[in-house]
Write an enzyme that holds these catalytic residues in place. Sequence first.
Site, short mmCIF file in Angstrom:
data_model
loop_
_atom_site.label_atom_id
_atom_site.label_comp_id
_atom_site.label_asym_id
_atom_site.label_seq_id
_atom_site.Cartn_x
_atom_site.Cartn_y
_atom_site.Cartn_z
N ARG A 36 11.60 -5.55 4.87
CA ARG A 36 11.34 -4.12 4.61
C ARG A 36 12.35 -3.24 5.36
NH1 ARG A 36 5.40 -1.92 5.22
NH2 ARG A 36 5.52 -2.98 7.23
N LYS B 88 0.83 -1.21 0.00
CA LYS B 88 0.00 0.00 0.00
C LYS B 88 0.87 1.26 0.00
CE LYS B 88 -2.05 -1.19 3.85
NZ LYS B 88 -1.31 -2.44 4.10
N ARG C 223 11.57 -1.32 10.93
CA ARG C 223 10.53 -0.99 11.90
C ARG C 223 10.50 -2.03 13.01
NH1 ARG C 223 5.12 0.08 8.41
NH2 ARG C 223 4.25 -0.97 10.24
N ARG D 215 -0.27 -9.15 13.42
CA ARG D 215 -0.76 -8.15 12.46
C ARG D 215 -1.66 -8.79 11.41
NH1 ARG D 215 4.67 -5.24 10.80
NH2 ARG D 215 3.33 -3.93 9.51
P1 ADP Z 1 2.27 -1.83 3.20
O1 ADP Z 1 2.29 -0.32 3.14
O2 ADP Z 1 1.05 -2.42 2.57
O3 ADP Z 1 2.53 -2.36 4.58
P2 ADP Z 1 4.81 -1.62 1.72
O4 ADP Z 1 4.48 -0.77 0.55
O5 ADP Z 1 5.59 -0.98 2.82
O6 ADP Z 1 3.48 -2.35 2.30
O7 ADP Z 1 5.59 -2.90 1.17
C1 ADP Z 1 6.07 -3.93 2.06
C2 ADP Z 1 7.40 -4.45 1.56
O8 ADP Z 1 7.20 -5.14 0.34
C3 ADP Z 1 8.43 -3.35 1.30
O9 ADP Z 1 9.71 -3.80 1.69
C4 ADP Z 1 8.34 -3.14 -0.23
O10 ADP Z 1 9.59 -2.71 -0.77
C5 ADP Z 1 7.96 -4.53 -0.72
N1 ADP Z 1 7.08 -4.51 -1.90
C6 ADP Z 1 6.10 -3.60 -2.18
N2 ADP Z 1 5.49 -3.91 -3.33
C7 ADP Z 1 6.09 -5.04 -3.79
C8 ADP Z 1 5.90 -5.86 -4.95
N3 ADP Z 1 4.95 -5.59 -5.85
N4 ADP Z 1 6.70 -6.94 -5.09
C9 ADP Z 1 7.65 -7.23 -4.16
N5 ADP Z 1 7.88 -6.50 -3.06
C10 ADP Z 1 7.11 -5.42 -2.87
P1 AMP Z 2 1.10 0.52 9.14
O1 AMP Z 2 2.21 1.52 9.01
O2 AMP Z 2 -0.08 0.83 8.29
O3 AMP Z 2 1.61 -0.90 8.95
O4 AMP Z 2 0.59 0.62 10.65
C1 AMP Z 2 1.45 0.34 11.74
C2 AMP Z 2 0.63 0.17 13.01
O5 AMP Z 2 -0.02 1.40 13.34
C3 AMP Z 2 -0.48 -0.87 12.95
O6 AMP Z 2 -0.03 -2.20 13.20
C4 AMP Z 2 -1.40 -0.36 14.07
O7 AMP Z 2 -0.89 -0.68 15.35
C5 AMP Z 2 -1.31 1.15 13.89
N1 AMP Z 2 -2.33 1.66 12.94
C6 AMP Z 2 -2.10 2.29 11.76
N2 AMP Z 2 -3.26 2.65 11.17
C7 AMP Z 2 -4.25 2.20 11.99
C8 AMP Z 2 -5.67 2.24 11.93
N3 AMP Z 2 -6.33 2.80 10.90
N4 AMP Z 2 -6.36 1.66 12.95
C9 AMP Z 2 -5.74 1.11 14.00
N5 AMP Z 2 -4.40 1.04 14.11
C10 AMP Z 2 -3.65 1.58 13.13
#
Ligand code: ADP
Ligand code: AMP
Length: 225
Positions: free
Chosen positions: A127, A16, A160, A171
Site C-alpha cells: 500500500r 475499506k 505508512r 494488527r
Molecule cells: P483498509 O482501509 O481496509 O485498510 P485499503 O482500502 O487501504 O484497506 O486497501 C489496502 C490495500 O489494498 C491498498 O493498497 C489498496 O490499493 C489495495 N486494494 C484495495 N481493494 C483492493 C482489491 N479489491 N483488490 C486488490 N487490492 C485492493
Molecule cells: P487504520 O487506518 O484504520 O488502519 O488504523 C490505523 C491505526 O489507528 C490502527 O492500527 C489503530 O492503532 C488506530 N485506530 C484506528 N481506528 C481505531 C479504532 N476505532 N479503535 C482503536 N484504534 C484505532
Amino acid sequence: MSKNVVILVGAPGAGKGTQAVRLSQALELPHISTGDLFRANLAGGTALGDRARSFMDQGELVPDELVLEMLFDRVAQEDCQKGYLLDGFPRTIAQAEALEARLGDLVPTVVDIQVPDSDIEQRIVGRRMCKECGAIFHLTFNAPAAEGTCDTCSGALYQRKDDTKEVVRTRLEEYHSKTAPLIAFYTERGGVSEVDGRQQPDLVFEACLASIQGPIQGSGHGVSI
Ligand code: ADP
Ligand code: AMP
C-alpha cells in the site's frame, strides 16, 4: 429527517478505505476514518496524536476512550447530521456499544468486506498513500501512473509506518480478537452484509452499494445474513 449510518467492517487492508471514498460520493455521506483522524493528529503534533502514536506504531488498537472522544466530536459536526460512513470504527464491542447508545433507535447498516488473512500481508506491504490528498494506491494492484506520485493531485506517495510485515501480524491479531466479534454483535441487531473483498475493486464497490441500498434480486452480490 432520516439518518443513515453505514459501518464498513473488515480486516486491515481489506479495502475499506478504497471503497469508502466511492461509497461516500455515491451515498452522499461524509467518510469518517478513525485511522485518518489519528494520522491527522499525529501530523498536527496534537496531544491526542502523541497519546495514540505508540499504539499505532505497534499495530495495537488505541484505547477506547481516546477513540470515542475523537469520533463523537467529529460526528457532532454539521455535515454529519444526515448520517455518515464509518471506516475503521467501531473496532471493539465497547466502541459499538457507545455508538449504539448515541444512535438510540437508529440501526446502522453494516457491511463486512471479507479478505482472507493469507492475502492481507501483500495488500498492506504494497500500500502507498498520497501525503497530500490521502488517495490509496498499491504497488501491484493499483499502481500509480508515475512511480511515487499521486495520479489525482501529483502529491508524493509514502508508505505508512505501520504497513510492514512485522506490524501486520499484530494488527491481524487485534482484528480477530477485538474487532471480528462485532459481526455477531451486529448480526443480532440489524444484520450484516457480507461482501467478497477479493474481487476487483469495481465489483466490490457494486456489491457494497447493493447491500447498502438493498440487494438487487439475483445479482449474487451483498448477501444479507
Ligand atoms: P483498509 O482501509 O481496509 O485498510 P485499503 O482500502 O487501504 O484497506 O486497501 C489496502 C490495500 O489494498 C491498498 O493498497 C489498496 O490499493 C489495495 N486494494 C484495495 N481493494 C483492493 C482489491 N479489491 N483488490 C486488490 N487490492 C485492493
Ligand atoms: P487504520 O487506518 O484504520 O488502519 O488504523 C490505523 C491505526 O489507528 C490502527 O492500527 C489503530 O492503532 C488506530 N485506530 C484506528 N481506528 C481505531 C479504532 N476505532 N479503535 C482503536 N484504534 C484505532
